[in-house]
Design a protein around this motif. Structure first.
Motif, PDB file in Angstrom:
ATOM      1  N   LYS A  32      20.690  25.459-147.041  1.00  0.00           N
ATOM      2  CA  LYS A  32      19.423  26.121-146.674  1.00  0.00           C
ATOM      3  C   LYS A  32      18.763  25.419-145.474  1.00  0.00           C
ATOM      4  O   LYS A  32      18.350  26.069-144.521  1.00  0.00           O
ATOM      5  N   GLY A  33      18.670  24.094-145.561  1.00  0.00           N
ATOM      6  CA  GLY A  33      18.006  23.338-144.482  1.00  0.00           C
ATOM      7  C   GLY A  33      18.786  23.419-143.185  1.00  0.00           C
ATOM      8  O   GLY A  33      18.210  23.644-142.111  1.00  0.00           O
ATOM      9  N   THR A  34      20.095  23.271-143.290  1.00  0.00           N
ATOM     10  CA  THR A  34      20.962  23.288-142.099  1.00  0.00           C
ATOM     11  C   THR A  34      20.856  24.632-141.379  1.00  0.00           C
ATOM     12  O   THR A  34      20.680  24.687-140.154  1.00  0.00           O
TER      13      THR A  34
ATOM     14  N   THR B  95       9.603  23.552-148.803  1.00  0.00           N
ATOM     15  CA  THR B  95       8.723  22.899-149.791  1.00  0.00           C
ATOM     16  C   THR B  95       9.271  21.514-150.153  1.00  0.00           C
ATOM     17  O   THR B  95       8.507  20.569-150.341  1.00  0.00           O
TER      18      THR B  95
ATOM     19  N   ARG C 232       8.565  15.643-149.827  1.00  0.00           N
ATOM     20  CA  ARG C 232       9.085  14.300-149.509  1.00  0.00           C
ATOM     21  C   ARG C 232       8.145  13.569-148.551  1.00  0.00           C
ATOM     22  O   ARG C 232       7.929  12.367-148.670  1.00  0.00           O
TER      23      ARG C 232
ATOM     24  N   HIS D  54      13.713  17.869-161.684  1.00  0.00           N
ATOM     25  CA  HIS D  54      12.936  18.983-162.236  1.00  0.00           C
ATOM     26  C   HIS D  54      12.151  19.684-161.136  1.00  0.00           C
ATOM     27  O   HIS D  54      11.943  19.120-160.064  1.00  0.00           O
TER      28      HIS D  54
ATOM     29  N   ARG E 167      11.225  29.431-156.131  1.00  0.00           N
ATOM     30  CA  ARG E 167      12.238  28.896-157.043  1.00  0.00           C
ATOM     31  C   ARG E 167      12.041  29.394-158.464  1.00  0.00           C
ATOM     32  O   ARG E 167      12.834  29.063-159.350  1.00  0.00           O
TER      33      ARG E 167
ATOM     34  N   GLN F 175       6.649  32.031-158.663  1.00  0.00           N
ATOM     35  CA  GLN F 175       6.497  31.724-157.226  1.00  0.00           C
ATOM     36  C   GLN F 175       6.820  32.945-156.368  1.00  0.00           C
ATOM     37  O   GLN F 175       6.172  33.205-155.355  1.00  0.00           O
TER      38      GLN F 175
ATOM     39  N   ARG G  58      26.178  13.308-148.839  1.00  0.00           N
ATOM     40  CA  ARG G  58      24.896  12.990-148.194  1.00  0.00           C
ATOM     41  C   ARG G  58      24.243  11.790-148.884  1.00  0.00           C
ATOM     42  O   ARG G  58      23.627  10.962-148.236  1.00  0.00           O
TER      43      ARG G  58
ATOM     44  N   ARG H 111      19.625  18.987-161.166  1.00  0.00           N
ATOM     45  CA  ARG H 111      19.148  19.988-160.192  1.00  0.00           C
ATOM     46  C   ARG H 111      19.946  21.286-160.324  1.00  0.00           C
ATOM     47  O   ARG H 111      19.378  22.386-160.248  1.00  0.00           O
TER      48      ARG H 111
HETATM   49  P1  AP5 Z   1      21.488  21.246-146.698  1.00  0.00           P
HETATM   50  O1  AP5 Z   1      21.389  22.100-145.503  1.00  0.00           O
HETATM   51  O2  AP5 Z   1      20.592  20.067-146.821  1.00  0.00           O
HETATM   52  O3  AP5 Z   1      21.394  22.134-148.023  1.00  0.00           O
HETATM   53  P2  AP5 Z   1      20.113  22.561-148.846  1.00  0.00           P
HETATM   54  O4  AP5 Z   1      20.456  23.854-149.499  1.00  0.00           O
HETATM   55  O5  AP5 Z   1      18.907  22.483-148.004  1.00  0.00           O
HETATM   56  O6  AP5 Z   1      20.141  21.400-149.941  1.00  0.00           O
HETATM   57  P3  AP5 Z   1      18.941  20.553-150.537  1.00  0.00           P
HETATM   58  O7  AP5 Z   1      19.571  19.358-151.159  1.00  0.00           O
HETATM   59  O8  AP5 Z   1      17.844  20.350-149.576  1.00  0.00           O
HETATM   60  O9  AP5 Z   1      18.500  21.574-151.649  1.00  0.00           O
HETATM   61  P4  AP5 Z   1      17.471  21.449-152.783  1.00  0.00           P
HETATM   62  O10 AP5 Z   1      17.128  22.854-153.039  1.00  0.00           O
HETATM   63  O11 AP5 Z   1      17.978  20.665-153.940  1.00  0.00           O
HETATM   64  O12 AP5 Z   1      16.319  20.525-152.167  1.00  0.00           O
HETATM   65  P5  AP5 Z   1      14.815  20.782-151.765  1.00  0.00           P
HETATM   66  O13 AP5 Z   1      14.490  19.799-150.726  1.00  0.00           O
HETATM   67  O14 AP5 Z   1      14.540  22.199-151.518  1.00  0.00           O
HETATM   68  O15 AP5 Z   1      23.014  20.763-146.817  1.00  0.00           O
HETATM   69  C1  AP5 Z   1      23.429  19.848-147.801  1.00  0.00           C
HETATM   70  C2  AP5 Z   1      24.451  18.897-147.187  1.00  0.00           C
HETATM   71  O16 AP5 Z   1      25.613  19.626-146.813  1.00  0.00           O
HETATM   72  C3  AP5 Z   1      23.967  18.202-145.904  1.00  0.00           C
HETATM   73  O17 AP5 Z   1      24.451  16.884-145.882  1.00  0.00           O
HETATM   74  C4  AP5 Z   1      24.584  19.048-144.785  1.00  0.00           C
HETATM   75  O18 AP5 Z   1      24.797  18.290-143.624  1.00  0.00           O
HETATM   76  C5  AP5 Z   1      25.874  19.509-145.410  1.00  0.00           C
HETATM   77  N1  AP5 Z   1      26.296  20.839-144.929  1.00  0.00           N
HETATM   78  C6  AP5 Z   1      25.498  21.906-144.654  1.00  0.00           C
HETATM   79  N2  AP5 Z   1      26.232  22.957-144.261  1.00  0.00           N
HETATM   80  C7  AP5 Z   1      27.515  22.551-144.295  1.00  0.00           C
HETATM   81  C8  AP5 Z   1      28.754  23.195-143.998  1.00  0.00           C
HETATM   82  N3  AP5 Z   1      28.819  24.482-143.585  1.00  0.00           N
HETATM   83  N4  AP5 Z   1      29.897  22.503-144.150  1.00  0.00           N
HETATM   84  C9  AP5 Z   1      29.865  21.190-144.565  1.00  0.00           C
HETATM   85  N5  AP5 Z   1      28.724  20.521-144.852  1.00  0.00           N
HETATM   86  C10 AP5 Z   1      27.566  21.206-144.719  1.00  0.00           C
HETATM   87  O19 AP5 Z   1      14.052  20.364-153.116  1.00  0.00           O
HETATM   88  C11 AP5 Z   1      14.087  19.043-153.601  1.00  0.00           C
HETATM   89  C12 AP5 Z   1      13.221  18.935-154.853  1.00  0.00           C
HETATM   90  O20 AP5 Z   1      11.850  19.202-154.508  1.00  0.00           O
HETATM   91  C13 AP5 Z   1      13.533  19.926-155.987  1.00  0.00           C
HETATM   92  O21 AP5 Z   1      14.570  19.446-156.833  1.00  0.00           O
HETATM   93  C14 AP5 Z   1      12.185  20.004-156.707  1.00  0.00           C
HETATM   94  O22 AP5 Z   1      11.969  18.867-157.498  1.00  0.00           O
HETATM   95  C15 AP5 Z   1      11.195  19.936-155.534  1.00  0.00           C
HETATM   96  N6  AP5 Z   1      10.856  21.281-155.019  1.00  0.00           N
HETATM   97  C16 AP5 Z   1      11.135  21.756-153.760  1.00  0.00           C
HETATM   98  N7  AP5 Z   1      10.699  23.005-153.619  1.00  0.00           N
HETATM   99  C17 AP5 Z   1      10.146  23.360-154.806  1.00  0.00           C
HETATM  100  C18 AP5 Z   1       9.564  24.552-155.303  1.00  0.00           C
HETATM  101  N8  AP5 Z   1       9.471  25.652-154.535  1.00  0.00           N
HETATM  102  N9  AP5 Z   1       9.113  24.561-156.591  1.00  0.00           N
HETATM  103  C19 AP5 Z   1       9.197  23.468-157.371  1.00  0.00           C
HETATM  104  N10 AP5 Z   1       9.752  22.306-156.980  1.00  0.00           N
HETATM  105  C20 AP5 Z   1      10.230  22.253-155.699  1.00  0.00           C
END
Ligand code: AP5
Ligand code: MG
Length: 193
Positions: free
Chosen positions: A14-16, A32, A37, A58, A89, A93, A128, A145
């Motif tokens: 998602k972030g990438t 978010t 963070r 969580h 999520r 929301q 990562r 997660r």
């Molecule tokens: P990346 O692009 O970082 O993937 P991502 O989907 O963004 O993964 P996240 O770990 O950020 O997801 P998340 O949903 O757990 O975290 P979030 O920050 O939203 O890619 C992942 C890795 O793969 C990277 O190293 C990248 O380089 C690599 N990669 C990418 N594309 C690739 C490809 N094509 N080939 C090879 N490698 C590749 O949330 C974190 C926490 O915050 C949650 O657990 C929760 O506690 C809280 N939180 C956040 N939002 C909410 C919400 N809306 N409600 C409640 N709690 C929330």
């Protein structure tokens, strides 16, 4: 306005992909997870409340997230639209987002669902974890997660499918290949930006 929700499991990209979408379409990125963070790093009240939830894999309670998002949307001066990354999520929301956008005479243009096998998600996140300082990229928290995603977030696929807003994108392949598929979907949407 072009309002994109980028949706998928932890590690699905998602972030990438958001970074590339912003570069091409000039949207306001709202991750978010990243916002939380930063709040933790700055030891703010919100950060202190969110820290334990994140470290344990969580979800942070809906009320905190929805209020936080409402404030950001209200303050934004971007006229092109938003990319919502890691939000919504939960069904609560998603409903709050619909209401927020409606109050601005706006709506979601598309929900891009990045689909990837669990073994690939785990591999990416562990990799990562070796390189970065994200407190949630360890095996125990990754498993949590993924379980939370299945239980609380995956039902949103059905929610958006019923509304005709869901577009499934293959989450494996190179970053550029995936982005090409995303851009194809966005370019076919009938929205002006
Ligand atoms: P990346 O692009 O970082 O993937 P991502 O989907 O963004 O993964 P996240 O770990 O950020 O997801 P998340 O949903 O757990 O975290 P979030 O920050 O939203 O890619 C992942 C890795 O793969 C990277 O190293 C990248 O380089 C690599 N990669 C990418 N594309 C690739 C490809 N094509 N080939 C090879 N490698 C590749 O949330 C974190 C926490 O915050 C949650 O657990 C929760 O506690 C809280 N939180 C956040 N939002 C909410 C919400 N809306 N409600 C409640 N709690 C929330
Ligand atoms: Mg992310």
């Amino acid at each position: 306005m072009l309002n994109i929700v980028i949706f998928g499991a932890p590690g699905s990209g998602k972030g990438t992909q958001s970074e590339l979408i912003i570069e091409k379409y000039g949207l306001h990125h709202i991750s978010t997870g990243e916002i939380l963070r930063t709040e933790i790093e700055n030891r703010t009240k919100l950060g202190l409340m969110a820290e334990e939830y994140i470290c344990n894999g969580h979800l942070v309670p809906d009320r905190l997230i929805i209020d936080m998002l409402g404030e950001i949307i209200d303050k934004s001066t971007n006229k092109k639209g938003f990319i919502f990354d890691g939000f919504p999520r939960t069904i609560a929301q998603a409903q709050a987002l619909d209401t927020l956008l409606k109050s601005r005479n706006d709506s979601i243009s598309a929900v891009l669902y990045l689909s990837l096998e669990e073994q690939d998600l785990i591999h990416r996140l562990l990799k990562r974890g070796e390189e970065s300082s994200r407190s949630d990229d360890n095996m125990e928290t990754i498993q949590k997660r993924l379980a939370v995603y299945k239980e609380q977030t995956e039902p949103l696929k059905e929610y958006y499918l019923k509304k005709g807003e869901l577009f499934k994108i293959k989450g494996n392949g190179t970053i550029d290949e995936i982005f090409e598929n995303i851009a194809e979907v966005i370019d076919r949407l009938h929205v002006s930006i």
